[in-house]
Design a protein around this motif. Structure first.
Motif, short mmCIF file in Angstrom:
data_model
loop_
_atom_site.label_atom_id
_atom_site.label_comp_id
_atom_site.label_asym_id
_atom_site.label_seq_id
_atom_site.Cartn_x
_atom_site.Cartn_y
_atom_site.Cartn_z
N VAL A 159 1.09 -1.14 0.01
CA VAL A 159 0.28 0.14 0.07
C VAL A 159 0.93 1.47 -0.15
CG1 VAL A 159 -0.34 -0.03 2.66
CG2 VAL A 159 -1.81 0.71 1.06
N SER A 160 0.93 2.49 -0.76
CA SER A 160 1.39 3.64 -0.84
C SER A 160 0.29 4.50 0.33
CB SER A 160 0.75 4.64 -1.70
OG SER A 160 -0.09 4.43 -2.69
N GLY A 191 7.01 4.28 -1.26
CA GLY A 191 6.47 5.31 -1.20
C GLY A 191 6.74 6.53 -0.25
N ALA A 192 6.86 6.08 1.23
CA ALA A 192 7.20 6.81 1.69
C ALA A 192 7.57 6.78 3.03
CB ALA A 192 5.42 5.87 2.99
N GLU A 196 5.82 8.15 7.88
CA GLU A 196 4.52 8.76 7.88
C GLU A 196 3.80 6.94 7.48
OE1 GLU A 196 5.36 11.91 3.73
OE2 GLU A 196 6.06 10.08 3.27
N ALA A 197 4.71 5.83 7.14
CA ALA A 197 4.30 4.08 7.29
C ALA A 197 3.37 3.97 8.11
CB ALA A 197 5.73 3.96 7.06
N LYS A 198 4.12 4.87 9.44
CA LYS A 198 3.45 4.27 10.58
C LYS A 198 2.66 4.22 10.49
CE LYS A 198 4.64 4.82 15.64
NZ LYS A 198 2.34 4.94 16.11
N PRO A 223 11.27 4.25 1.30
CA PRO A 223 10.47 5.66 1.28
C PRO A 223 10.71 5.64 -0.64
CG PRO A 223 13.04 5.49 1.16
CD PRO A 223 12.49 4.35 1.41
N ALA A 224 10.14 7.09 -1.11
CA ALA A 224 9.84 7.40 -2.59
C ALA A 224 11.28 7.95 -3.25
CB ALA A 224 9.50 8.71 -2.81
#
Length: 273
Positions: A159-160, A191-192, A196-198, A223-224
């Motif tokens: 997922v993004s 991409g995070a 952001e992923a958390k 990451p992106a």
């Protein structure tokens, strides 16, 4: 609130403490190109860490990893199942350091049951002679996999950070749980940043627990990174072409956790709890 660090370690432990050899089926709520890039770079990172890796392209509708790497034009596991060729003839070694094979499900309804049984047996043979088997999968319109063992393997949903991707990932998890029953699923955020992923993981974990009674585990994040696209244009893995890139660091760390958990798993023959 979920414990992200704990669940990330637990998710990797669950993935690698399962039946040997390990089978991990990846589904995605991101664009096909993002999924392909993730699989290629994960496979390359695991191979560079000394693992014997086979990626099985089980996609029929999606743009699978075999097509991405240009090795989808020959025979498949289905041809082996039909005794039209040998297993060694359908496995392609790619420059990124791992092997790729296409599954190719049948569209003939009358032959489907027999072909599925034969295909499952052929897949079992492939698994027994491999180390880590990564399946580039899709959950089709009838909410099924090409072979039953994919439903029993570790399942990870990519997922993004976009709202659309998160919504689609949740819908996919809902379909999976309705078809396969209550069981854990892994979440890989790409991409995070880690922060952001958390956030994505915590929100999905809370919703899945509350509305589906489903437990999600974190498989980490990537990451992106523009170097991912540059490496793809060169036909190489980012860990090889640009080893100092942020994405390379993330994939090496992920592969390192895989290797560490693999060593700790020892002779375990059941899923971790």
């Amino acid at each position: 609130m979920a414990n992200f660090d704990f669940d990330q370690a637990e998710g990797l432990r669950r993935m690698l403490a399962g039946p040997k050899p390990r089978i991990i089926t990846f589904l995605s709520a991101t664009p096909d190109d993002d999924k392909g890039a993730m699989l290629v770079n994960l496979g390359a990172s695991l191979a560079r860490a000394g693992n014997d890796v086979v990626i099985v392209d089980a996609c029929e509708q999606d743009y699978g990893v075999a097509q991405r790497l240009g090795v989808d034009r020959g025979a498949s596991l289905l041809n082996v199942a039909r005794q039209e060729c040998g297993l060694n003839q359908v496995i392609s070694q790619v420059p990124q350091g791992f092997n790729v094979v296409s599954m190719k499900r049948t569209r003939n309804a009358h032959a489907s049951l027999d072909d599925t049984r034969r295909l499952a047996k052929t897949f079992d043979v492939l698994v027994k002679q491999s180390g880590i088997v990564i399946v580039d999968g899709e959950f089709d319109a009838s909410d099924s996999f090409p072979i039953p063992i994919m439903g029993n393997s570790e399942i990870v949903v990519q997922v993004s950070t976009s709202a659309t991707s998160i919504t689609n990932a949740y819908a996919l998890i809902k379909r999976l749980s309705q078809q396969l029953g209550r069981r854990p699923f892994g979440i890989l955020v790409t991409g995070a940043t880690e922060a952001e992923a958390k956030v994505v993981y915590d929100n999905m974990c809370a919703a899945a627990s509350r509305y589906l009674a489903v437990h999600l585990t974190s498989m980490g994040s990537v990451p992106a990174d523009e170097y991912l696209h540059r490496a793809a244009r060169l036909g190489r893995a980012v860990v090889d072409a640009f080893p100092l890139a942020g994405a390379s660091v993330a994939f090496r760390q992920l592969a390192g956790r895989f290797a560490m958990q693999r060593g700790r798993a020892g002779g375990s023959t059941h899923f971790g709890t």
